[in-house]
Design a protein around this motif. Structure first.
Motif, PDB file in Angstrom:
ATOM      1  N   GLY A  93     -46.157-157.485  41.486  1.00  0.00           N
ATOM      2  CA  GLY A  93     -46.888-158.383  42.401  1.00  0.00           C
ATOM      3  C   GLY A  93     -47.017-157.592  43.631  1.00  0.00           C
ATOM      4  N   ASN A  94     -48.141-158.155  44.176  1.00  0.00           N
ATOM      5  CA  ASN A  94     -48.614-157.596  45.678  1.00  0.00           C
ATOM      6  C   ASN A  94     -48.640-158.760  46.704  1.00  0.00           C
ATOM      7  N   PRO A  95     -47.596-159.213  47.444  1.00  0.00           N
ATOM      8  CA  PRO A  95     -46.300-158.533  47.252  1.00  0.00           C
ATOM      9  C   PRO A  95     -45.680-159.199  46.069  1.00  0.00           C
ATOM     10  N   GLY A  96     -44.180-158.497  45.851  1.00  0.00           N
ATOM     11  CA  GLY A  96     -43.487-159.057  44.553  1.00  0.00           C
ATOM     12  C   GLY A  96     -42.314-158.283  44.688  1.00  0.00           C
ATOM     13  N   VAL A  97     -41.612-158.343  43.636  1.00  0.00           N
ATOM     14  CA  VAL A  97     -40.053-157.613  43.726  1.00  0.00           C
ATOM     15  C   VAL A  97     -40.266-156.254  43.552  1.00  0.00           C
ATOM     16  N   MET A  98     -39.815-155.482  44.472  1.00  0.00           N
ATOM     17  CA  MET A  98     -39.873-153.841  44.666  1.00  0.00           C
ATOM     18  C   MET A  98     -38.752-153.103  44.503  1.00  0.00           C
ATOM     19  N   GLU A  99     -38.884-151.813  44.162  1.00  0.00           N
ATOM     20  CA  GLU A  99     -37.771-150.903  44.170  1.00  0.00           C
ATOM     21  C   GLU A  99     -38.402-149.445  44.222  1.00  0.00           C
ATOM     22  N   TYR A 100     -37.463-148.614  44.663  1.00  0.00           N
ATOM     23  CA  TYR A 100     -37.871-147.278  44.810  1.00  0.00           C
ATOM     24  C   TYR A 100     -36.983-146.462  44.358  1.00  0.00           C
ATOM     25  N   GLN A 110     -31.603-139.153  38.024  1.00  0.00           N
ATOM     26  CA  GLN A 110     -31.942-139.963  39.402  1.00  0.00           C
ATOM     27  C   GLN A 110     -31.085-139.526  40.492  1.00  0.00           C
ATOM     28  N   LEU A 111     -31.569-139.486  41.593  1.00  0.00           N
ATOM     29  CA  LEU A 111     -31.103-138.807  42.831  1.00  0.00           C
ATOM     30  C   LEU A 111     -30.594-140.108  43.862  1.00  0.00           C
ATOM     31  N   PHE A 112     -31.448-141.091  43.910  1.00  0.00           N
ATOM     32  CA  PHE A 112     -31.471-141.974  44.727  1.00  0.00           C
ATOM     33  C   PHE A 112     -32.163-143.412  44.083  1.00  0.00           C
ATOM     34  N   ILE A 113     -31.699-144.574  44.421  1.00  0.00           N
ATOM     35  CA  ILE A 113     -32.599-145.862  44.057  1.00  0.00           C
ATOM     36  C   ILE A 113     -32.110-146.973  45.056  1.00  0.00           C
ATOM     37  N   GLN A 114     -33.055-147.524  45.553  1.00  0.00           N
ATOM     38  CA  GLN A 114     -33.077-148.549  46.381  1.00  0.00           C
ATOM     39  C   GLN A 114     -33.669-150.158  45.638  1.00  0.00           C
ATOM     40  N   GLY A 115     -33.136-151.226  45.669  1.00  0.00           N
ATOM     41  CA  GLY A 115     -33.888-152.459  45.167  1.00  0.00           C
ATOM     42  C   GLY A 115     -32.979-152.713  43.849  1.00  0.00           C
ATOM     43  N   PRO A 116     -33.763-153.818  43.403  1.00  0.00           N
ATOM     44  CA  PRO A 116     -34.935-154.450  43.600  1.00  0.00           C
ATOM     45  C   PRO A 116     -34.787-155.319  45.196  1.00  0.00           C
ATOM     46  N   PHE A 117     -35.806-155.374  45.685  1.00  0.00           N
ATOM     47  CA  PHE A 117     -35.977-156.225  46.949  1.00  0.00           C
ATOM     48  C   PHE A 117     -36.733-157.263  46.304  1.00  0.00           C
ATOM     49  N   ALA A 118     -36.506-158.685  47.042  1.00  0.00           N
ATOM     50  CA  ALA A 118     -37.410-159.860  46.707  1.00  0.00           C
ATOM     51  C   ALA A 118     -38.745-159.774  46.821  1.00  0.00           C
ATOM     52  N   GLN A 119     -39.110-159.034  48.046  1.00  0.00           N
ATOM     53  CA  GLN A 119     -40.529-159.194  48.470  1.00  0.00           C
ATOM     54  C   GLN A 119     -40.855-157.797  48.905  1.00  0.00           C
ATOM     55  N   ASN A 169     -40.977-161.633  56.965  1.00  0.00           N
ATOM     56  CA  ASN A 169     -40.509-163.108  56.917  1.00  0.00           C
ATOM     57  C   ASN A 169     -39.061-162.959  56.505  1.00  0.00           C
ATOM     58  N   GLU A 170     -38.584-164.103  56.448  1.00  0.00           N
ATOM     59  CA  GLU A 170     -36.950-164.164  55.838  1.00  0.00           C
ATOM     60  C   GLU A 170     -36.734-163.394  54.456  1.00  0.00           C
ATOM     61  N   LYS A 171     -37.616-163.592  53.868  1.00  0.00           N
ATOM     62  CA  LYS A 171     -37.782-163.016  52.374  1.00  0.00           C
ATOM     63  C   LYS A 171     -37.661-161.443  52.381  1.00  0.00           C
ATOM     64  N   ASN A 172     -38.521-161.030  53.216  1.00  0.00           N
ATOM     65  CA  ASN A 172     -38.804-159.480  52.943  1.00  0.00           C
ATOM     66  C   ASN A 172     -37.651-158.784  54.521  1.00  0.00           C
ATOM     67  N   LYS A 173     -36.957-159.418  54.789  1.00  0.00           N
ATOM     68  CA  LYS A 173     -36.256-158.861  55.795  1.00  0.00           C
ATOM     69  C   LYS A 173     -35.427-157.630  55.693  1.00  0.00           C
TER      70      LYS A 173
END
Length: 213
Positions: A93-100, A110-119, A169-173
């Motif tokens: 989604g854009n925005p949506g649940v995101m990770e990298y 895999q060397l590093f991973i962050q997420g999933p983030f809510a937005q 916003n609070e969701k993507n803090k």
């Protein structure tokens, strides 16, 4: 509106493994699981066959990938430099649940991973992945280059600014906390790492690809 094609999701490592027909189910089974291994497939048969194998044989490879480049163009582009790492992000989604994440380009380890983030957005994720990669290589005093398939992220890195239109916003803090830290890192650190655009048309999906396409 055309109906989107059905996808099947393989989880090799997660809270539960197997073949699943829903991204929402898959997402729950990989959330907060360190080193989750998963990928989407366009047919149940392909997914079941992949599940019998190894994650690293499939990640970064797009189903039925075909290059549109001529032999001359492919020769000019050449092969990837495997003395490198690759980074990528995914957003449902854009925005949506995101990770990298970042991986070794050759082994796809895999060397590093962050997420999933809510937005979040894919561009923000690509930016964060690049900064994380630069920091990772500097910390390890590595001379490897770094691949990304995002020209937008490369531009933001040059400007040392995440030029997203996503409103805080609070969701993507948690995402913006990382963005703030990333911008500070860029402004207070120097690096010699070369950032290179991954040639998707010649080489297929970047090795760090999450396989959701």
């Amino acid at each position: 509106m055309s109906k989107s094609k059905k996808k099947y999701y393989v989880i090799w490592q997660g809270h539960k493994t197997g073949v699943f027909e829903s991204w929402n189910v898959c997402k729950k089974l990989i959330k907060d699981f360190s080193g989750a291994q998963y990928k989407s497939f366009v047919s149940k048969e392909a997914a079941e066959e992949a599940f019998k194998g190894n994650y690293f044989d499939y990640v970064g490879k797009k189903d039925n990938f075909k290059t549109e480049l001529t032999p001359e163009q492919l020769k000019k582009i050449g092969k990837p430099n495997y003395n490198s790492i690759s980074v990528d992000a995914a957003s449902s989604g854009n925005p949506g649940v995101m990770e990298y994440r970042g991986v070794d380009t050759k082994s796809k380890q895999q060397l590093f991973i962050q997420g999933p983030f809510a937005q979040g957005t894919n561009n923000v994720g690509e930016f964060l992945a690049l900064v994380h990669g630069l920091s990772f290589l500097k910390k390890h005093k590595s001379e490897r280059l770094i691949y990304t398939d995002s020209r937008t992220a490369m531009s933001w890195i040059r400007k040392k600014k995440c030029n997203t239109k996503l409103e805080r916003n609070e969701k993507n803090k948690s995402v913006f906390d990382l963005v703030d830290r990333a911008e500070v890192w860029l402004k207070t650190n120097t690096y010699t790492t070369t950032i290179v655009k991954w040639e998707t048309k010649a080489w297929g999906e970047i090795p760090a690809d999450f396989g959701r396409k």
